[in-house]
Design an enzyme around this catalytic site. Sequence first.
Site, PDB file in Angstrom:
ATOM      1  N   HIS A 324       0.736  -1.169   0.043  1.00 59.14           N
ATOM      2  CA  HIS A 324       0.111  -0.024   0.099  1.00 59.14           C
ATOM      3  C   HIS A 324       0.845   1.222   0.016  1.00 59.14           C
ATOM      4  O   HIS A 324       0.479   2.410  -0.290  1.00 59.14           O
ATOM      5  CB  HIS A 324      -0.909  -0.069   1.274  1.00 59.14           C
ATOM      6  N   GLY A 325       1.862   1.163   0.696  1.00 62.37           N
ATOM      7  CA  GLY A 325       2.943   2.419   0.790  1.00 62.37           C
ATOM      8  C   GLY A 325       4.114   2.115   1.131  1.00 62.37           C
ATOM      9  O   GLY A 325       4.427   1.305   1.877  1.00 62.37           O
TER      10      GLY A 325
END
Lengths: 480, 428
Positions: A324-325
């Site tokens: 996700h990041g």
Amino acid sequence: MVFSSATFLFYFLPAALALYFLSPPRGRNVAALTASLIFFAWGAPRFVFVLIATCFVDYHASRWLPRGRLPDPKRKLLLGLVVALDLGLLLYFKYANFFVAEIHGLLGWFGRPPFAWTAVVLPIGISFFTFQKISYLVDVYRGTAQVAGSAGRHLLYIALFPQLIAGPIVRYHDVAQQIDRRSTTTGLFLDGFWRFAVGLAKKVFLANTFARLADMVFDTPPSLMTTTQAWAGVLAYTFQLYYDFAGYSDMAIGLGRMLGFRFLENFNFPYASAGIGEFWRRWHISLGRFMMEYLYVPLGGNRKGHRRTLFNLWLVFLASGFWHGAAWTFILWGIWHGTLISIEKSLGPERMKRIPRPVAIAGTFLLVALGWVLFRSGTIHRAGGFYLLLFNLLPDGAGLLTFPEVMADRSLWLAAAVGIPCAFAPALGLDRFLPRDPADPDALPARTVALRFAASVLIFVLVATEMCASGFNPFIYFQF
Amino acid sequence: MPPPPSIPRRCFQGFLIALLSALLLFPCFQHAAKWPADKRLGGFNPRTREFPAITLRTWLDGSFAATVDVWAREHVGHRGWLVALNRQIRYSCFGQVEPSPRRKRALVIGTPPVLYENILLADALRPPQVPPEKMDYFAARLRRTQDLLKEQGIPFVVVLAPNKAIVYPEALPAWARDRVSETNSDYRAFVGALDRHGVSFLDSLALFRELRPTHPDLVPPHAIHWGHEGAWIAWQHTIPLINRQGILPELPVPETESVAMGKPSSMNQELLGQLNLYAAPHLRTIPSAYPVAAPIPAEAAGRLRVLVVGDSFGFTFIDALARSRLCGEIHFWFYMRTAKTASPPAFDSRELHGLPHVAGLGFMKKSIENGQRMLGGKNLVVLVLTTFNIDKFSWGFDRLVEQLYGNPDEAAPVLAGYDEEVEVNLGD
């Protein structure tokens, strides 16, 4: 290009649909691919060449992956190499800045100066299309799908514009046949437009409204807030994220239908889940399926004993968080979910069933919402301060001075009145009142079709007014 | 495989698709054909007039796409009607109003018919934003400007413009009314700093608060800025500050002969023009107060040659200067970016209420040459600024005065981090 932008709605979409439907049926894949490459090249022109080049490599490598084309060890090696190339690109573009920043931090710890580094720009959608590329390669390797008919068809699967930027992550074997042969009926087209309009409404009317409160709270130092305000912000972000991403997925599914593709659902009332496992079967379903098929199962799944199962689950969620990041907050968020699901698995289904369902739903919702604080905070330090405030471990701040203005905003209350019950619809028994997806849109009663069309047009016009009157507002999942 | 739909059903669905196609294509058609005509929006200036040019570099770095996205949003067919519809829905259903499409700042509707601009309301609600050392530093620089101009025989006065939300808080919605406070604002801290450094200034907020029981139109209900009467009173109270400096022969303070109620000028209903609504109780026009200046002694007429440097509050202020007939020359250096002039003897305030005599002189950037041009022959300089421009360091005017008349050895030391050039949006 953002679906809820004037460029997309008034220029790109009419042009793409005209190009697609004015092309002869045999040329529609070319039309869809042309539109998709323009769509991708619009926001990230430099990276379109990277996308095309890597797809070219993937496709030509995939021709050697089916059983019998090469000895098994060599097939495995080839698969490993191509997947490594795709993951390597993802690692470089998405995580290089993060690792360099960490190394700089370490060097600073030892009193050494940082080395020169030019920040790498993240190509939009790379996390999503990398997973689709892996899906194609693994499906061909496993024999669950055949090699794409041509490099162009393979590229179309990866780059098809409705799902290119933020999913759903379409597994190759789910759409392989549709790429070769699909039928577009007027009913399916109108159903796609209805679904697209529903997604627009979720994004523009619900997510953006919740965002006003969420942004205000998360952009304010915890020392200036009260515990109540912090909880209001967490709840607002919880619903903003759901309607933002679910809205995008609806739009992608709807656009796909307009072009004759049927993508699988990506959301199924996740906040009505009575456990973290159930939550992940309802939230970002395509990511959950991908992780299950292409990571959890190869790791051994639940076939290697209880402890290994728990470890595998934990690892899958750690990877999901990092996907996700590139930030410690996302890693912690993955660990949070991995730990919760491991605990749930350890308790076993029998014990979980003993918890009354409303209590389980409320508890799951609370745990998920607490996790979103990590998702939104940006830094661990900030998330830590926020948690302290949420649990009343910080002295109450002065209060957000403009908070009453937000609370006096009637549109926020309306969004809450509509959005919150809809998010919990199955738990409240409201889902029977919500429109259902027809198996055959052409078999819907004509009156329903007309009503849906009128509602879609109304939503479209209202969204157009909102879009013209406000600035750029991208989808949250674009950053991933 | 489901059976294909019947022919009437396909015709019906085909008709709906044709309608949808028309809906999707209509904005493009309107933009190209300019038919039917779009609604004109108030308070809106497109940032991108021409379609952006494409080059290999702008395409590759994504700036072309970003500019086209803005252009598409601002030039989509029937945009005016769509924006007005959006405003109307927000207003009628949710009680919200926003001034113009490109601004995020919302308007706040007070008890009818008063309108407030959020940027000034926010200033009255939040704690001071400018650090005290920055305030002090700026005040010291203004004192230096005052001293340098005094050496040139030019009095210098700072006129601080009032905040409507603090002057007339009673019409605000309850959530804001109870929280508005003068002590929240940067304004009060700046007044203290100016006082400590001996700068000659007019505290118009205190003045207006004192006068408001008898003067309901100091800031008109639909205006951001002070009205003609408000600016006039501010000018009347500025003259004693000039006289106190003892540089010029004593100036008479012009009396107010009467106050005429008349059609509001554009400055008096600027917020109304930005509502972009089809229908609302606020849209009715409210007459504004226009002061009629009493005659002044003939020998005092035209004695002042004034340079006003400032933000948009300066427009009505130069109207007051012209109205008084004390000024022979009035130049207004708006944000130190564009120059205006007002022709003082052009009208009699008894006959003409409005402000038709301000003329633009064009773009005038900050430079030594332009400084000499604007200050040449002047015998009064007034700096007019409102609270959210305090941290803009007079847009470089004090530095220009330093360059023109100062001795570099005596100049105030530059405070680290506080001396950057400030970008100014002239629309503000």
